[in-house]
Design a protein around this motif. Structure first.
Motif, PDB file in Angstrom:
ATOM      1  N   THR A  70       0.815  -1.219   0.000  1.00 38.22           N
ATOM      2  CA  THR A  70       0.000   0.000   0.000  1.00 38.22           C
ATOM      3  C   THR A  70       0.846   1.264   0.000  1.00 38.22           C
ATOM      4  OG1 THR A  70      -1.741  -1.177   1.204  1.00 38.22           O
ATOM      5  CG2 THR A  70      -1.834   1.236   1.202  1.00 38.22           C
ATOM      6  N   PHE A  71       1.901   1.274   0.795  1.00 45.19           N
ATOM      7  CA  PHE A  71       2.628   2.518   1.028  1.00 45.19           C
ATOM      8  C   PHE A  71       4.026   2.550   0.399  1.00 45.19           C
ATOM      9  CE2 PHE A  71      -0.265   1.948   4.645  1.00 45.19           C
ATOM     10  CZ  PHE A  71      -1.007   3.112   4.530  1.00 45.19           C
ATOM     11  N   MET A  72       4.558   1.422  -0.035  1.00 41.37           N
ATOM     12  CA  MET A  72       5.934   1.402  -0.539  1.00 41.37           C
ATOM     13  C   MET A  72       5.933   1.574  -2.054  1.00 41.37           C
ATOM     14  SD  MET A  72       8.876  -1.489   0.017  1.00 41.37           S
ATOM     15  CE  MET A  72      10.485  -1.318  -0.760  1.00 41.37           C
ATOM     16  N   MET A  73       6.806   2.447  -2.538  1.00 39.23           N
ATOM     17  CA  MET A  73       6.955   2.662  -3.963  1.00 39.23           C
ATOM     18  C   MET A  73       7.765   1.539  -4.583  1.00 39.23           C
ATOM     19  SD  MET A  73       5.306   5.440  -4.598  1.00 39.23           S
ATOM     20  CE  MET A  73       5.917   5.808  -6.250  1.00 39.23           C
ATOM     21  N   ILE A  74       7.342   1.098  -5.777  1.00 36.45           N
ATOM     22  CA  ILE A  74       8.067   0.048  -6.481  1.00 36.45           C
ATOM     23  C   ILE A  74       9.292   0.660  -7.150  1.00 36.45           C
ATOM     24  CG2 ILE A  74       7.954  -1.680  -8.306  1.00 36.45           C
ATOM     25  CD1 ILE A  74       4.966  -1.867  -7.820  1.00 36.45           C
ATOM     26  N   PRO A  75      10.505   0.141  -6.895  1.00 30.26           N
ATOM     27  CA  PRO A  75      11.705   0.735  -7.500  1.00 30.26           C
ATOM     28  C   PRO A  75      11.750   0.500  -9.001  1.00 30.26           C
ATOM     29  CG  PRO A  75      12.261  -1.298  -6.348  1.00 30.26           C
ATOM     30  CD  PRO A  75      10.821  -0.999  -6.028  1.00 30.26           C
ATOM     31  N   GLU A  76      12.329   1.466  -9.715  1.00 25.33           N
ATOM     32  CA  GLU A  76      12.451   1.321 -11.163  1.00 25.33           C
ATOM     33  C   GLU A  76      13.467   0.262 -11.529  1.00 25.33           C
ATOM     34  OE1 GLU A  76      13.368   5.127 -12.714  1.00 25.33           O
ATOM     35  OE2 GLU A  76      11.448   6.052 -12.160  1.00 25.33           O
ATOM     36  N   ASP A  77      14.527   0.158 -10.755  1.00 21.25           N
ATOM     37  CA  ASP A  77      15.563  -0.828 -11.023  1.00 21.25           C
ATOM     38  C   ASP A  77      15.791  -1.622  -9.741  1.00 21.25           C
ATOM     39  OD1 ASP A  77      17.620  -2.377 -11.914  1.00 21.25           O
ATOM     40  OD2 ASP A  77      19.000  -0.720 -12.365  1.00 21.25           O
ATOM     41  N   SER A  78      15.400  -2.879  -9.749  1.00 25.21           N
ATOM     42  CA  SER A  78      15.538  -3.714  -8.556  1.00 25.21           C
ATOM     43  C   SER A  78      16.968  -4.159  -8.309  1.00 25.21           C
ATOM     44  CB  SER A  78      14.641  -4.951  -8.680  1.00 25.21           C
ATOM     45  OG  SER A  78      14.987  -5.710  -9.832  1.00 25.21           O
ATOM     46  N   ASN A  79      17.871  -3.917  -9.263  1.00 22.85           N
ATOM     47  CA  ASN A  79      19.266  -4.318  -9.120  1.00 22.85           C
ATOM     48  C   ASN A  79      20.132  -3.222  -8.502  1.00 22.85           C
ATOM     49  OD1 ASN A  79      18.868  -6.892 -10.287  1.00 22.85           O
ATOM     50  ND2 ASN A  79      19.006  -5.998 -12.341  1.00 22.85           N
ATOM     51  N   VAL A  80      19.519  -2.133  -8.079  1.00 24.97           N
ATOM     52  CA  VAL A  80      20.242  -1.028  -7.459  1.00 24.97           C
ATOM     53  C   VAL A  80      19.807  -0.929  -6.009  1.00 24.97           C
ATOM     54  CG1 VAL A  80      20.667   1.454  -7.476  1.00 24.97           C
ATOM     55  CG2 VAL A  80      20.427   0.210  -9.641  1.00 24.97           C
ATOM     56  N   PHE A  81      20.786  -0.917  -5.114  1.00 23.59           N
ATOM     57  CA  PHE A  81      20.485  -0.834  -3.689  1.00 23.59           C
ATOM     58  C   PHE A  81      20.159   0.613  -3.318  1.00 23.59           C
ATOM     59  CE2 PHE A  81      21.650  -0.114   0.724  1.00 23.59           C
ATOM     60  CZ  PHE A  81      20.999  -1.162   1.360  1.00 23.59           C
ATOM     61  N   SER A  82      19.115   0.766  -2.512  1.00 20.18           N
ATOM     62  CA  SER A  82      18.713   2.096  -2.072  1.00 20.18           C
ATOM     63  C   SER A  82      18.187   1.995  -0.649  1.00 20.18           C
ATOM     64  CB  SER A  82      17.623   2.668  -2.992  1.00 20.18           C
ATOM     65  OG  SER A  82      17.123   3.883  -2.483  1.00 20.18           O
ATOM     66  N   TRP A  83      18.762   2.808   0.237  1.00 26.02           N
ATOM     67  CA  TRP A  83      18.299   2.819   1.621  1.00 26.02           C
ATOM     68  C   TRP A  83      16.880   3.347   1.734  1.00 26.02           C
ATOM     69  CZ3 TRP A  83      20.046   0.041   5.335  1.00 26.02           C
ATOM     70  CH2 TRP A  83      21.397  -0.322   5.399  1.00 26.02           C
TER      71      TRP A  83
ATOM     72  N   VAL B 283      19.574  -3.797  21.140  1.00 24.02           N
ATOM     73  CA  VAL B 283      20.625  -3.889  20.120  1.00 24.02           C
ATOM     74  C   VAL B 283      20.458  -5.150  19.276  1.00 24.02           C
ATOM     75  CG1 VAL B 283      23.112  -4.120  19.776  1.00 24.02           C
ATOM     76  CG2 VAL B 283      22.237  -2.493  21.459  1.00 24.02           C
ATOM     77  N   SER B 284      20.104  -6.267  19.905  1.00 26.21           N
ATOM     78  CA  SER B 284      19.907  -7.513  19.170  1.00 26.21           C
ATOM     79  C   SER B 284      18.768  -7.384  18.173  1.00 26.21           C
ATOM     80  CB  SER B 284      19.643  -8.658  20.150  1.00 26.21           C
ATOM     81  OG  SER B 284      20.738  -8.867  21.004  1.00 26.21           O
ATOM     82  N   CYS B 285      17.679  -6.783  18.604  1.00 32.00           N
ATOM     83  CA  CYS B 285      16.547  -6.580  17.697  1.00 32.00           C
ATOM     84  C   CYS B 285      16.939  -5.695  16.514  1.00 32.00           C
ATOM     85  CB  CYS B 285      15.376  -5.961  18.449  1.00 32.00           C
ATOM     86  SG  CYS B 285      14.619  -7.050  19.680  1.00 32.00           S
ATOM     87  N   PHE B 286      17.684  -4.627  16.785  1.00 28.93           N
ATOM     88  CA  PHE B 286      18.105  -3.725  15.709  1.00 28.93           C
ATOM     89  C   PHE B 286      19.023  -4.452  14.720  1.00 28.93           C
ATOM     90  CE2 PHE B 286      21.248  -0.699  14.037  1.00 28.93           C
ATOM     91  CZ  PHE B 286      20.403   0.155  13.344  1.00 28.93           C
ATOM     92  N   CYS B 287      19.943  -5.241  15.239  1.00 25.03           N
ATOM     93  CA  CYS B 287      20.868  -5.971  14.355  1.00 25.03           C
ATOM     94  C   CYS B 287      20.117  -6.937  13.452  1.00 25.03           C
ATOM     95  CB  CYS B 287      21.895  -6.723  15.192  1.00 25.03           C
ATOM     96  SG  CYS B 287      23.094  -5.664  16.037  1.00 25.03           S
ATOM     97  N   GLN B 288      19.107  -7.610  13.991  1.00 26.15           N
ATOM     98  CA  GLN B 288      18.342  -8.531  13.161  1.00 26.15           C
ATOM     99  C   GLN B 288      17.502  -7.806  12.128  1.00 26.15           C
ATOM    100  OE1 GLN B 288      16.569 -12.069  14.719  1.00 26.15           O
ATOM    101  NE2 GLN B 288      17.523 -11.806  16.710  1.00 26.15           N
ATOM    102  N   LEU B 289      17.019  -6.615  12.468  1.00 28.76           N
ATOM    103  CA  LEU B 289      16.209  -5.857  11.525  1.00 28.76           C
ATOM    104  C   LEU B 289      17.012  -5.416  10.304  1.00 28.76           C
ATOM    105  CD1 LEU B 289      14.053  -3.615  13.892  1.00 28.76           C
ATOM    106  CD2 LEU B 289      13.235  -5.454  12.420  1.00 28.76           C
ATOM    107  N   ILE B 290      18.259  -5.037  10.502  1.00 25.73           N
ATOM    108  CA  ILE B 290      19.061  -4.525   9.386  1.00 25.73           C
ATOM    109  C   ILE B 290      19.879  -5.620   8.698  1.00 25.73           C
ATOM    110  CG2 ILE B 290      19.233  -2.284  10.517  1.00 25.73           C
ATOM    111  CD1 ILE B 290      22.172  -2.979  11.140  1.00 25.73           C
TER     112      ILE B 290
ATOM    113  N   GLY C 214      22.768  -7.643   3.839  1.00 33.17           N
ATOM    114  CA  GLY C 214      22.994  -8.666   2.823  1.00 33.17           C
ATOM    115  C   GLY C 214      22.699  -8.173   1.419  1.00 33.17           C
ATOM    116  N   ASN C 215      21.610  -7.405   1.264  1.00 27.07           N
ATOM    117  CA  ASN C 215      21.299  -6.837  -0.051  1.00 27.07           C
ATOM    118  C   ASN C 215      22.373  -5.837  -0.493  1.00 27.07           C
ATOM    119  OD1 ASN C 215      18.918  -8.297  -0.222  1.00 27.07           O
ATOM    120  ND2 ASN C 215      17.691  -6.678   0.720  1.00 27.07           N
TER     121      ASN C 215
ATOM    122  N   ASN D 146      25.700  -3.809  -4.202  1.00 27.91           N
ATOM    123  CA  ASN D 146      26.728  -2.765  -4.304  1.00 27.91           C
ATOM    124  C   ASN D 146      28.144  -3.328  -4.279  1.00 27.91           C
ATOM    125  OD1 ASN D 146      24.546  -1.027  -4.224  1.00 27.91           O
ATOM    126  ND2 ASN D 146      25.544   0.429  -2.848  1.00 27.91           N
ATOM    127  N   LEU D 147      28.385  -4.274  -3.391  1.00 27.81           N
ATOM    128  CA  LEU D 147      29.735  -4.830  -3.262  1.00 27.81           C
ATOM    129  C   LEU D 147      29.962  -6.057  -4.125  1.00 27.81           C
ATOM    130  CD1 LEU D 147      30.211  -4.479   0.611  1.00 27.81           C
ATOM    131  CD2 LEU D 147      30.773  -2.837  -1.198  1.00 27.81           C
TER     132      LEU D 147
END
Length: 255
Positions: free
Chosen positions: A76-89, A198-205, A210-211, A216-217
């Motif tokens: 509903t709220f997330m925009m679909i990226p034009e290029d799925s092969n480009v990482f974007s925060w 901190v554990s919850c934050f680490c799992q969220l990101i 990985g992406n 990018n790398l």
């Protein structure tokens, strides 16, 4: 492998190719790699003796409902990226924020077990929630791709990696279930509560990292799996150590 004419005639009479058995063997291996750990943990621990199968099942239902809510919000709220092969925060940030709902689902599941007042050991409650949650995720995310792709004639490492990824997710969900249970304690030490945050934050990101490594790398998938496994092992170790420390402190107070 060389096939004799008699083998080809037999396969033709059964309307199958000589490689069908090879595909089924690969499918069976991937299936065991993906789902056997759940069966082993369930039967080798006290979950079976304590009759906690229903708790595992309800935890799986909580997972499915949580994922449906997350999917609806993102669609509903997330925009679909034009290029799925480009990482974007800017694309990863909504996914990270919506991922908080997973902890909400785990919180509600632990709260349900607590309200029922079942006299089960705390570590079995944590384990039952994690097993049900992780098994439901493995069924939803990996069963159909394995059934469709792993039976192909050509061998592919992608489906082996799915099994490995499922095992890593199991470790992560064990850590998540433990830290959520710890976060629900009213007498938890401030330092231990910071460890939970901190554990919850680490799992969220972790998925976003990985992406980033992949897009990018340009790291190989095996490197990303190794990174996820290392982080999962550290998070589970930290969560379990804090769980044991809290359990010992509680036992001393009761004594």
């Amino acid at each position: 492998q060389r096939w004799r004419p008699a083998d080809l005639v037999r396969c033709a009479s059964r309307r199958e190719t000589p490689f069908d058995k090879m595909g089924l063997f690969h499918f069976a291996n991937c299936l065991l790699l993906t789902y056997a750990p759940y069966v082993i943990i369930y039967r080798s621990t006290d979950l079976l003796d304590e009759s906690l199968f229903n708790s595992c099942l309800v935890s799986g239902v909580f997972f499915v409902v949580t994922q449906l809510i997350k999917t609806f919000i993102l669609a509903t709220f997330m925009m679909i990226p034009e290029d799925s092969n480009v990482f974007s925060w800017s694309q990863e940030l909504p996914i990270i924020l919506v991922g908080v709902l997973d902890y909400g689902g785990l919180y509600m599941m632990h709260g349900r077990l607590q309200r029922k007042g079942t006299r089960k050991p705390n570590h079995l409650r944590v384990l039952a929630v994690a097993i049900g949650w992780a098994c439901a995720e493995a069924l939803v995310h990996y069963l159909i791709p394995l059934w469709i792709g792993a039976r192909d004639v050509e061998f592919s490492w992608d489906y082996i990696e799915m099994g490995v990824q499922s095992n890593i997710n199991l470790i992560l969900h064990l850590a998540s279930s433990t830290v959520v249970w710890l976060g629900m304690r009213n007498d938890l030490d401030p330092m231990a509560f910071m460890v939970v945050i901190v554990s919850c934050f680490c799992q969220l990101i972790l998925s976003s990292v990985g992406n980033y490594m992949k897009l990018n790398l340009q790291h190989a998938s095996s490197t990303i799996l190794a990174m996820r496994f290392s982080c999962a092992a550290v998070l589970l170790t930290v969560a379990w150590v804090n769980f044991r420390l809290y359990s010992r402190k509680t036992s001393r107070k009761q004594a």
